[in-house]
Design an enzyme around this catalytic site. Sequence first.
Site, PDB file in Angstrom:
ATOM      1  CG  LEU A  44      23.105  18.042 -17.125  1.00 35.86           C
ATOM      2  CD1 LEU A  44      24.104  18.926 -16.346  1.00 35.86           C
ATOM      3  CD2 LEU A  44      21.912  18.906 -17.556  1.00 35.86           C
TER       4      LEU A  44
ATOM      5  CB  SER B 207       7.953  10.374 -31.704  1.00 34.91           C
ATOM      6  OG  SER B 207       8.251  10.854 -32.989  1.00 34.91           O
TER       7      SER B 207
ATOM      8  CE1 TYR C  54      13.679   9.271 -30.433  1.00 28.11           C
ATOM      9  CE2 TYR C  54      12.508   9.538 -32.505  1.00 28.11           C
ATOM     10  CZ  TYR C  54      12.674   9.870 -31.173  1.00 28.11           C
ATOM     11  OH  TYR C  54      11.834  10.782 -30.591  1.00 28.11           O
TER      12      TYR C  54
ATOM     13  CE  LYS D 155      10.921   8.809 -28.085  1.00 33.31           C
ATOM     14  NZ  LYS D 155      11.063   9.237 -26.699  1.00 33.31           N
TER      15      LYS D 155
ATOM     16  CG  ASN E  88       7.770  17.687 -37.502  1.00 35.15           C
ATOM     17  OD1 ASN E  88       6.899  16.831 -37.566  1.00 35.15           O
ATOM     18  ND2 ASN E  88       8.895  17.578 -38.169  1.00 35.15           N
TER      19      ASN E  88
END
Length: 335
Positions: A33, A124, A148, A152, A178
């Site tokens: 969370l 991504s 980031y 990936k 996207n």
Amino acid sequence: MNILVTGGAGYIGSHTCVELLNNNHNVIVVDNLSNSKKEAINRVEAITNKKVKFYEIDILDKRGLDLVFKSNTIDAVIHFAGLKAVGESVEEPLKYYQNNITGTLVLMDIMKRHNVKKIVFSSSATVYGMNNVSPLTEELPLSTTNPYGTTKMYIERIIRDTYQADNEWSGTLLRYFNPIGAHHSGTIGEDPKGVPNNLMPFITQVAVGKREKLSVFGNDYDTHDGTGVRDYIHVVDLAKGHLKALEFTMKNKTIEAINLGTGVGYSVLDMVDTFRVATNTKVPYQIIDRRPGDIATCFADTKKAKELLDWETEKNLADMCRDSWRWQSDNPEGY
Ligand code: NAD
Ligand code: WQD
């Protein structure tokens, strides 16, 4: 099947849980969370009238994760858990490498111990880097421009190397373009913390009156109206792509990277205009400088997804705008 969904309380994860439950899979969610709320899971249960087994656990927590695998028979993992803010990853690279890469290493180690060797991973289009050759095909060389994206690219490599060492593994590396939109009920959707980084949540927050106007990052790109062109995909189409990828991963002992996009690009001004027409809501905007790291155009070659997964998108840009708007206007403060 019994599917473990890491990051299942998040934007794409929650929509995928709905599709899994609607297709009679049992869903076990692990989420710390850090970028989501438990309420998303309650709403997934309300939409589907089915139960989700939820564990508030960090994927870096080896013992906690081990217990989840001991207490459940898991057939496959859909791995969404990760941090995703490009700018923050430049400021705090270690946080990103630790959370995304170490988190995946811990997860795959526990999977191996419990002989669960099927994984669908959220990669991504960012792994195509500054490659300006849309439509982007899966075999293009990979490169990244921020930590980031590098997480990936490395995780894709880690999954491939694991398969090289042990062909009992199989995995599908889904390269999303996207994602926007929301479930048509308007009860789950994207709930960014603070100022949104992405275009659509910014547009909807302007439309709902939370922000004054949209800043359009540059109008001097080599595109039809000078603003950046992207491949926006409805999150429900994307979620359905995960079910197809799961089927494929269960049937084929291989690792495949597959684009999930529509294959069509729209500019920032196309987005503003489609949003206005589809929702009858105006979005005031100003043109400002380009955002560093942005490219002019990025859209998917979708042939591989069609061929291997038998999957295509169904929703158009107006559907995406309407559904994003329904979620935002029904939940102006998010969850
Ligand atoms: P999100 O932030 O809404 O969901 C990610 C979820 O993972 C959150 O619920 C978060 O609390 C959880 N999480 C993060 N680190 C965790 C950890 N260490 N342990 C347990 N849970 C953890 O993001 P999203 O948009 O739903 O994206 C899901 C995945 O898809 C991410 O891996 C993201 O990088 C990738 N992705 C997203 C986009 C996009 O534009 N949304 C595009 C391409 C790829
Ligand atoms: C879209 C277009 C902007 C905001 C990012 C990540 C990528 C992936 C998806 C995770 C661009 C323009 C945006 C604004 C604007 N995420 N824009 N004003 O940059 O294509 O991709 O999200 O993997 O890794 O980089 O998406 O929504 O930020 O931007 O003009 O306030 O909208 O310049 O042309 P992007 P985006």
